[in-house]
Design a protein around this motif. Structure first.
Motif, PDB file in Angstrom:
ATOM      1  N   LYS A 209      61.931  -8.332  36.387  1.00 29.84           N
ATOM      2  CA  LYS A 209      60.565  -7.850  36.611  1.00 29.84           C
ATOM      3  C   LYS A 209      59.778  -7.742  35.312  1.00 29.84           C
ATOM      4  N   TRP A 210      60.455  -7.368  34.222  1.00 20.82           N
ATOM      5  CA  TRP A 210      59.808  -7.228  32.908  1.00 20.82           C
ATOM      6  C   TRP A 210      60.584  -8.067  31.901  1.00 20.82           C
ATOM      7  N   PRO A 211      60.261  -9.368  31.779  1.00 27.58           N
ATOM      8  CA  PRO A 211      61.124 -10.307  31.044  1.00 27.58           C
ATOM      9  C   PRO A 211      61.015 -10.266  29.518  1.00 27.58           C
ATOM     10  N   ARG A 212      60.172  -9.422  28.952  1.00 26.39           N
ATOM     11  CA  ARG A 212      60.024  -9.377  27.495  1.00 26.39           C
ATOM     12  C   ARG A 212      60.796  -8.191  26.918  1.00 26.39           C
ATOM     13  N   PRO A 213      61.178  -8.263  25.648  1.00 25.86           N
ATOM     14  CA  PRO A 213      61.849  -7.115  25.019  1.00 25.86           C
ATOM     15  C   PRO A 213      60.944  -5.889  25.040  1.00 25.86           C
ATOM     16  N   ARG A 214      61.554  -4.727  25.192  1.00 23.87           N
ATOM     17  CA  ARG A 214      60.768  -3.492  25.222  1.00 23.87           C
ATOM     18  C   ARG A 214      61.224  -2.475  24.183  1.00 23.87           C
ATOM     19  N   SER A 215      62.357  -2.721  23.539  1.00 30.25           N
ATOM     20  CA  SER A 215      62.877  -1.753  22.570  1.00 30.25           C
ATOM     21  C   SER A 215      62.051  -1.767  21.298  1.00 30.25           C
ATOM     22  N   GLY A 235      66.704  -8.418  21.084  1.00 29.70           N
ATOM     23  CA  GLY A 235      66.331  -7.348  22.000  1.00 29.70           C
ATOM     24  C   GLY A 235      65.166  -6.487  21.574  1.00 29.70           C
ATOM     25  N   LEU A 236      64.525  -6.814  20.429  1.00 30.45           N
ATOM     26  CA  LEU A 236      63.418  -6.002  19.933  1.00 30.45           C
ATOM     27  C   LEU A 236      62.085  -6.703  20.148  1.00 30.45           C
ATOM     28  N   ARG A 237      61.090  -5.929  20.530  1.00 30.42           N
ATOM     29  CA  ARG A 237      59.755  -6.498  20.635  1.00 30.42           C
ATOM     30  C   ARG A 237      59.165  -6.631  19.227  1.00 30.42           C
ATOM     31  N   GLY A 238      58.262  -7.600  19.078  1.00 33.14           N
ATOM     32  CA  GLY A 238      57.608  -7.785  17.787  1.00 33.14           C
ATOM     33  C   GLY A 238      58.292  -8.770  16.874  1.00 33.14           C
ATOM     34  N   MET A 239      59.400  -9.351  17.310  1.00 26.43           N
ATOM     35  CA  MET A 239      60.025 -10.400  16.522  1.00 26.43           C
ATOM     36  C   MET A 239      59.134 -11.660  16.587  1.00 26.43           C
TER      37      MET A 239
END
Length: 334
Positions: A209-215, A235-239
């Motif tokens: 449902k939410w396919p992007r990293p959120r950590s 697993g980190l957002r912003g990479m």
């Protein structure tokens, strides 16, 4: 990988209390008092139940040595009603087992030993591999149907809808033992309920449902600043977009009568099939200040995540430090 759990109750406490109140979930907590006015505290969370009685009237029971502390429920289980606590563990209130007042008690864990529970938490699974896992599950139960909950505006169950393995919800049920959605027992708040003759396997993966990293990447930013080089962490957002990869825990859960040997055998076959899709990989932990390997170990690893780590320089499964002034440590495949 698969954790089968059949509850085994301890010897009954044979304890009669003057009063007992409480409830709740994760944890369930009860507060009571003995006939000698000693306060009682009961807590159930993570499958563990503890009972503590104050040493004297007016003392805090939480500081007392437990008269019972036992792992009895499945992993992460944390809900039990007052009647169930008394019934399972040999406790009465004014000489009787309390009547059931919880409307959800019939959906709580059966701790009698007549029901076996399966809980599997497949760690660090990518969206790509989640589809493989889902397909393996459906192939293991070829006559089952796959359903998703359709919710109303209050997030209560409106209906169940049959779906395929390209589902985009964050949770589905694989129901073996029926060919009709109408034959599945439901509840507005808990969706699918156990039914005799059916094996109901709950499959949950939030990246559908939410396919992007959120950590958050704050610790990664601190590490990059301290080390003077950019770290790429899974697993980190912003990479950087071409280096970004998301993962989450793939959760599998079900229950079946302990006497149903066939169900356990079929689930064990499924577990073996999933192990083949998540082979063990050699990992190393590296001191990022010195680039020295400080530890090596093996564990199951998503093949897509393994390939991501190997496809470019300076890619890590995780970057942490054990203390505020300790070295930054990175984990990656050997």
């Amino acid at each position: 990988m698969f954790d089968f759990h059949t509850p085994k109750l301890p010897k009954p406490l044979n304890l009669d209390l003057a009063l007992l109140n409480g409830g709740g979930s994760c944890p369930s907590q009860f507060y009571g008092q003995t006939h000698d006015e000693q306060d009682v505290y009961v807590r159930y969370r993570g499958g563990r139940l503890s009972v503590q009685i104050a040493e004297k009237p007016g003392a805090d029971p939480i500081s007392a040595e437990p008269i019972l502390s036992v792992d009895v429920g499945p992993t992460l289980d944390g809900t039990i009603s007052q009647r169930q606590f008394c019934h399972y563990f040999g406790v009465t209130v004014q000489g009787v087992v309390p009547t059931e007042t919880s409307p959800d008690a019939d959906r709580n864990t059966d701790l009698s030993g007549q029901t076996t529970y399966l809980r599997a938490y497949l760690d660090r699974i990518t969206l790509e591999t989640s589809r493989v896992i889902l397909k393996v599950c459906t192939q293991a139960f070829p006559n089952a149907i796959l359903v998703r909950p359709v919710l109303d505006e209050k997030f209560r169950l409106k209906e169940l809808a049959e779906v395929t393995t390209d589902v985009t919800d964050d949770g589905v049920w694989l129901i073996d033992g029926t060919t009709s959605v109408a034959d599945i027992k439901t509840c507005p708040s808990r969706y699918v309920l156990p039914k005799e003759g059916q094996l109901q396997i709950h499959l949950r993966f939030d990246l559908w449902k939410w396919p992007r990293p959120r950590s958050s990447q704050r610790s990664c930013e601190f590490a990059s600043q301290d080390l003077g080089r950019k770290l790429i962490v899974a697993g980190l957002r912003g990479m950087p977009k071409d280096e970004e990869v998301a993962f989450s825990s793939f959760q599998i859960s079900t229950q079946f009568p302990t006497s149903d040997i066939a169900a356990r055998a079929r689930l064990s076959v499924l577990g073996d099939a999933l192990k083949a899709k998540l082979p063990e990989a050699g990992l190393k932990q590296v001191n990022l200040d010195t680039d020295q390997v400080v530890a090596t170990f093996t564990r199951p690893l998503d093949p897509a995540l393994y390939q991501w780590c190997k496809s470019g320089p300076n890619r890590w499964l995780e970057v942490t430090r054990e203390s505020g002034d300790g070295p930054w440590l990175g984990v990656c495949p050997e």
